[in-house]
Design an enzyme around this catalytic site. Structure first.
Site, PDB file in Angstrom:
ATOM      1  N   HIS A 102     -30.189 -30.310  -1.649  1.00  0.00           N
ATOM      2  CA  HIS A 102     -30.721 -29.105  -2.267  1.00  0.00           C
ATOM      3  C   HIS A 102     -32.071 -29.473  -2.878  1.00  0.00           C
ATOM      4  O   HIS A 102     -32.294 -30.622  -3.265  1.00  0.00           O
ATOM      5  CB  HIS A 102     -29.835 -28.604  -3.410  1.00  0.00           C
ATOM      6  CG  HIS A 102     -28.455 -28.192  -3.012  1.00  0.00           C
ATOM      7  ND1 HIS A 102     -27.443 -29.106  -2.850  1.00  0.00           N
ATOM      8  CD2 HIS A 102     -27.922 -26.968  -2.777  1.00  0.00           C
ATOM      9  CE1 HIS A 102     -26.332 -28.459  -2.523  1.00  0.00           C
ATOM     10  NE2 HIS A 102     -26.593 -27.168  -2.466  1.00  0.00           N
ATOM     11  N   ASP A 105     -31.761 -31.124  -6.134  1.00  0.00           N
ATOM     12  CA  ASP A 105     -31.234 -32.495  -6.085  1.00  0.00           C
ATOM     13  C   ASP A 105     -32.389 -33.477  -5.976  1.00  0.00           C
ATOM     14  O   ASP A 105     -32.427 -34.494  -6.660  1.00  0.00           O
ATOM     15  CB  ASP A 105     -30.333 -32.710  -4.858  1.00  0.00           C
ATOM     16  CG  ASP A 105     -29.174 -31.753  -4.784  1.00  0.00           C
ATOM     17  OD1 ASP A 105     -28.642 -31.401  -5.846  1.00  0.00           O
ATOM     18  OD2 ASP A 105     -28.810 -31.351  -3.665  1.00  0.00           O
ATOM     19  N   GLU A 233     -23.175 -20.896   5.149  1.00  0.00           N
ATOM     20  CA  GLU A 233     -21.938 -21.610   4.846  1.00  0.00           C
ATOM     21  C   GLU A 233     -20.958 -20.680   4.142  1.00  0.00           C
ATOM     22  O   GLU A 233     -21.182 -20.292   2.996  1.00  0.00           O
ATOM     23  CB  GLU A 233     -22.228 -22.827   3.964  1.00  0.00           C
ATOM     24  CG  GLU A 233     -21.003 -23.633   3.613  1.00  0.00           C
ATOM     25  CD  GLU A 233     -21.339 -24.901   2.848  1.00  0.00           C
ATOM     26  OE1 GLU A 233     -20.487 -25.350   2.066  1.00  0.00           O
ATOM     27  OE2 GLU A 233     -22.448 -25.443   3.037  1.00  0.00           O
ATOM     28  N   GLU A 269     -17.184 -25.535   6.200  1.00  0.00           N
ATOM     29  CA  GLU A 269     -16.669 -26.604   5.336  1.00  0.00           C
ATOM     30  C   GLU A 269     -15.146 -26.573   5.317  1.00  0.00           C
ATOM     31  O   GLU A 269     -14.529 -25.510   5.170  1.00  0.00           O
ATOM     32  CB  GLU A 269     -17.190 -26.479   3.908  1.00  0.00           C
ATOM     33  CG  GLU A 269     -16.636 -27.594   3.026  1.00  0.00           C
ATOM     34  CD  GLU A 269     -17.110 -27.550   1.596  1.00  0.00           C
ATOM     35  OE1 GLU A 269     -16.253 -27.608   0.687  1.00  0.00           O
ATOM     36  OE2 GLU A 269     -18.330 -27.471   1.388  1.00  0.00           O
ATOM     37  N   ASP A 297     -19.387 -29.296   7.162  1.00  0.00           N
ATOM     38  CA  ASP A 297     -19.237 -30.103   5.956  1.00  0.00           C
ATOM     39  C   ASP A 297     -17.823 -30.653   5.953  1.00  0.00           C
ATOM     40  O   ASP A 297     -16.845 -29.886   5.938  1.00  0.00           O
ATOM     41  CB  ASP A 297     -19.468 -29.262   4.698  1.00  0.00           C
ATOM     42  CG  ASP A 297     -20.932 -29.147   4.337  1.00  0.00           C
ATOM     43  OD1 ASP A 297     -21.779 -29.595   5.122  1.00  0.00           O
ATOM     44  OD2 ASP A 297     -21.244 -28.581   3.267  1.00  0.00           O
ATOM     45  N   ASP A 308     -12.148 -26.169  -5.400  1.00  0.00           N
ATOM     46  CA  ASP A 308     -12.883 -26.956  -4.423  1.00  0.00           C
ATOM     47  C   ASP A 308     -12.965 -28.409  -4.889  1.00  0.00           C
ATOM     48  O   ASP A 308     -13.885 -28.798  -5.604  1.00  0.00           O
ATOM     49  CB  ASP A 308     -14.293 -26.352  -4.300  1.00  0.00           C
ATOM     50  CG  ASP A 308     -14.941 -26.671  -2.974  1.00  0.00           C
ATOM     51  OD1 ASP A 308     -14.352 -27.404  -2.187  1.00  0.00           O
ATOM     52  OD2 ASP A 308     -16.053 -26.166  -2.741  1.00  0.00           O
ATOM     53  N   ASP A 310     -13.322 -31.166  -3.041  1.00  0.00           N
ATOM     54  CA  ASP A 310     -14.321 -31.953  -2.309  1.00  0.00           C
ATOM     55  C   ASP A 310     -13.943 -33.427  -2.186  1.00  0.00           C
ATOM     56  O   ASP A 310     -14.738 -34.318  -2.482  1.00  0.00           O
ATOM     57  CB  ASP A 310     -15.693 -31.841  -2.993  1.00  0.00           C
ATOM     58  CG  ASP A 310     -16.342 -30.489  -2.763  1.00  0.00           C
ATOM     59  OD1 ASP A 310     -16.125 -29.904  -1.696  1.00  0.00           O
ATOM     60  OD2 ASP A 310     -17.057 -30.021  -3.662  1.00  0.00           O
ATOM     61  N   ASP A 340     -19.817 -33.595   2.430  1.00  0.00           N
ATOM     62  CA  ASP A 340     -19.910 -32.827   1.191  1.00  0.00           C
ATOM     63  C   ASP A 340     -18.670 -33.163   0.363  1.00  0.00           C
ATOM     64  O   ASP A 340     -17.799 -32.328   0.111  1.00  0.00           O
ATOM     65  CB  ASP A 340     -19.977 -31.332   1.520  1.00  0.00           C
ATOM     66  CG  ASP A 340     -20.260 -30.484   0.288  1.00  0.00           C
ATOM     67  OD1 ASP A 340     -20.468 -31.062  -0.793  1.00  0.00           O
ATOM     68  OD2 ASP A 340     -20.255 -29.248   0.413  1.00  0.00           O
TER      69      ASP A 340
END
Length: 437
Positions: A102, A105, A233, A269, A297, A308, A310, A340
């Site tokens: 991003h 980021d 997404e 994802e 992802d 989520d 992850d 991700d």
């Protein structure tokens, strides 16, 4: 030059299934040929900049736990440059071909929009130099339109035009940054593009706004010559109760309704699929059936938790089923498999980042090999062909060709009587899959 990952002296390499080295691949042999392509070409692994280098191990109930030497500088820009250096050290030592980020980021938000743009420009230049030095490429870039308080009510769907315009300007800069770094895709994640209650929401207008936002992005990409693939997404719920990009089917419907289908593919994802009440492979197959599977992802959720999480993928059944759908779709083109995923809060040492990625890469490599073996055997394809064989008959083929009618179907039933029940053989097929795993 500062070394941020001293625990890995050289590049992580393939040592085979019998290796006891926790910092080696047991199954991911990037040069191994599978169905006419190398594993690296099939899988196109990417590291997520945000979870791997920006996550600090905090959660709603506890503070950060992770010690990250690249965040020890006082100035945010110094931290950003150090983080970028650490990231490329990690990419090269892990031997991944791609990364994703991003905009916020890579570079910190400034006090003004202009300063934020300047910060991003400086970090893009630095990342560009590191890409040339290492050969690591940008799989996709995106803009963070969900963290800052200004986006509390969304960006493209915000009821305040000023916020809408701010988000559009931020995306303009992020697309340009992605192009500058040779990004092969650009992702749109809805984040807060949804609503909490209809009491204060014009649902149709918000969707019209989002469509206008996307059309402007398409026009800008054409204007600057950006040839990368645009990706959306899907994600349900969290952080917004009613997300407009709830799942693949909802996104495809939106794209068709607003004449955007030709310009976008989907970034699926795994954890978002399960939050939407679907399996990972269902979402992949739904996107592929419309010719819109663009990238993936790869992570997993926890069936006992409703958010989520992850986590890194470790389930061979999940990766096998996913690779069956990806291979059936002809691959993922310019997309890739982006991790991700983040290590658990208690896994606070930098070496844990390698363990998570190595395990995920090995799990998908095994899934690829198993899926390829199933395809080469032909057992699933043969069963499906037999199961749907009646549709090769003239009366059935006429239906698919839109040359039949209800009356013609009635005539067929009168002539042929009651149909014979045929088993779907689900248990048998599950047993077959087990023989390959």
């Amino acid at each position: 030059m500062t070394i941020y990952f001293p625990e890995v002296k050289e590049t992580v390499i393939y040592e085979g299934p019998k290796s006891k080295n926790p910092l080696a691949f047991r199954w991911y042999d990037k040069d191994k040929m599978v169905l006419g392509k190398t594993m690296e070409e099939h899988l196109r692994f990417a590291v997520a900049y945000w979870h791997t280098f920006k996550s600090e191990g905090g959660d709603p109930f506890g503070n950060a736990t992770m010690s990250q030497a690249w965040k020890t500088y006082g100035d945010p820009m110094d931290n950003a440059f150090a983080t970028c250096d650490a990231a490329f050290e990690f990419f090269t030592k892990l031997s991944v071909p791609f990364y994703c980020f991003h905009d916020r980021d890579l570079a910190p938000e400034g006090d003004t929009f202009s300063q934020s743009c300047s910060n991003l420009e400086k970090l893009v230049a630095h990342a560009g130099k590191l890409q040339k030095q290492t050969g690591v490429k940008l799989l996709w870039g995106t803009a963070n339109l969900f963290s800052h308080p200004r986006y509390a009510h969304g960006a493209g769907t915000n009821p305040d035009f000023h916020v809408f315009a701010y988000g559009a300007a931020q995306v303009k800069q992020a697309i340009a940054a992605t192009q500058e770094l040779g990004g092969q895709n650009y992702v749109f994640w809805g984040g807060r593009e949804g609503y909490e209650t209809l009491l204060n929401t014009r649902l149709k207008q918000e969707q019209d706004q989002m469509a206008a936002f996307f059309h402007m992005c398409v026009e800008y990409a054409q204007e600057i010559g950006f040839t990368g693939q645009f990706l959306i997404e899907p994600k349900p719920k969290e952080p917004t109760k009613h997300q407009y990009d709830f799942d693949t089917a909802a996104v495809l419907n939106f794209l068709r309704a607003y004449d955007l289908l030709d310009h976008f593919k989907l970034n699926i994802e795994a954890n978002h699929a399960t939050l939407a009440g679907h399996s990972f492979e269902h979402e992949l197959a739904t996107a592929a059936s419309a010719g819109r599977l663009g990238s993936v992802d790869v992570n997993r959720g926890d069936s006992l938790l409703g958010w989520d999480t992850d986590q890194f993928p470790t389930d061979l059944y999940s990766t096998t089923f996913a690779m069956l759908e990806i291979l059936a779709a002809g691959g993922i083109g310019s997309g890739g498999l982006n991790f991700d995923a983040k290590v658990r809060r208690s896994s606070h040492e930098t070496v844990d980042l390698f363990h998570g990625h190595i395990g995920g890469m090995d799990t998908f490599a095994r899934g690829l090999a198993i899926a390829a073996a199933i395809i080469e055997d032909g057992v699933l394809a043969g069963f499906r062909e037999k199961r749907y064989s009646s549709w090769n008959e003239p009366a059935a083929a006429a239906v698919l060709a839109k040359g039949s009618s209800l009356a013609a179907c009635e005539e067929f039933v009168l002539a042929n009587g009651e149909p014979t029940m045929k088993s779907g053989r689900q248990e048998y097929l599950e047993n077959v899959i087990n023989t390959f795993i």
